[in-house]
Design a protein around this motif. Sequence first.
Motif, mmCIF file in Angstrom:
data_model
loop_
_atom_site.group_PDB
_atom_site.id
_atom_site.type_symbol
_atom_site.label_atom_id
_atom_site.label_comp_id
_atom_site.label_asym_id
_atom_site.label_seq_id
_atom_site.Cartn_x
_atom_site.Cartn_y
_atom_site.Cartn_z
ATOM 1 N N ARG A 160 9.448 -17.563 25.792
ATOM 2 C CA ARG A 160 8.372 -17.276 24.798
ATOM 3 C C ARG A 160 7.277 -18.612 24.816
ATOM 4 O O ARG A 160 6.053 -18.408 24.942
ATOM 5 N N ARG A 163 5.336 -18.097 28.071
ATOM 6 C CA ARG A 163 4.293 -17.245 27.783
ATOM 7 C C ARG A 163 3.060 -17.601 26.808
ATOM 8 O O ARG A 163 1.783 -17.117 27.368
ATOM 9 N N LYS A 166 0.856 -19.556 29.389
ATOM 10 C CA LYS A 166 -0.007 -18.596 30.111
ATOM 11 C C LYS A 166 -1.235 -18.134 29.181
ATOM 12 O O LYS A 166 -2.211 -18.043 29.666
ATOM 13 N N ASP A 167 -0.852 -17.668 28.120
ATOM 14 C CA ASP A 167 -1.940 -17.272 27.092
ATOM 15 C C ASP A 167 -3.010 -18.413 27.193
ATOM 16 O O ASP A 167 -4.050 -18.079 26.824
ATOM 17 N N THR A 210 9.484 -15.277 34.002
ATOM 18 C CA THR A 210 8.210 -15.852 33.164
ATOM 19 C C THR A 210 7.397 -16.581 33.980
ATOM 20 O O THR A 210 6.045 -16.520 33.731
ATOM 21 N N ASP A 212 4.527 -17.934 36.651
ATOM 22 C CA ASP A 212 3.579 -16.982 37.365
ATOM 23 C C ASP A 212 3.695 -16.971 38.965
ATOM 24 O O ASP A 212 3.304 -16.115 39.702
#
Length: 249
Positions: A160, A163, A166-167, A210, A212
């Motif tokens: 999480r 992520r 990444k956001d 998860t 990239d």
Amino acid sequence: MARLKVLYGFHAVTARLRHDSSSIEEILYDPTRRDRRMQDFLQLAQSSGVRLIAAEDARLHGLAGTHRHQGVVARATDLPLAQNLAELLDVLPGPALLLVLDGVTDPHNLGACLRVADAAGAHAVIAPRDRAVGLNSTAAKVASGAAETVPYITVTNLARTLRELKDAGVWVIGTAGDAQRSLYETALDGPVALVMGAEGEGMRRLTRETCDDLVHIPMMGSVDSLNVSVASGIGLFEAVRQRNPIKNR
């Protein structure tokens, strides 16, 4: 009242003296050690105005929890480093350079990774709260002062957290021996988080999924893996090289 922590060994205590001597409440030292290194250290501590207390080895061992204290133990307050991901992202001075450790349980490896992260100018080291070593006194000693300058952020759910990175525009790059792309074929000059798995086991499946992108470090000899701190140094300093404006001269 501020919480006190124990630092021991010449590297760790000297680094804190030079970084913020006012945060050190007292330094206990072995008066039977009269070599040049101890004399230079005591002179630095005295010039910094820190309280010095002569102590027997038994007391030093009791505070440090180990006989490898080198005759120097300090009691100091924690420095105000970023404590969580939100705080970290709020204060980043430029494109993120983060080191993520998945499954590193050896405090010596953690300390070495923190030292490498400090040397490369990484903004933080991130690790899961479970299945990972905490920032104990052994890790702090091996880090040679880097535990005082590099935030070590533990998170409940690593996938999480990746992520969330990444956001926030951070490119998450995992390292895996079977990855098709080489580290040296990958752009690392933007906001990036390098993910290192445990030696031997590598990243966990969800962590890997998860990311990239996945990259490998080319291996030219007979060994098929590197110590996690060595791999971290190679990855972080490749990012430093790419971010250097004179890299192509």
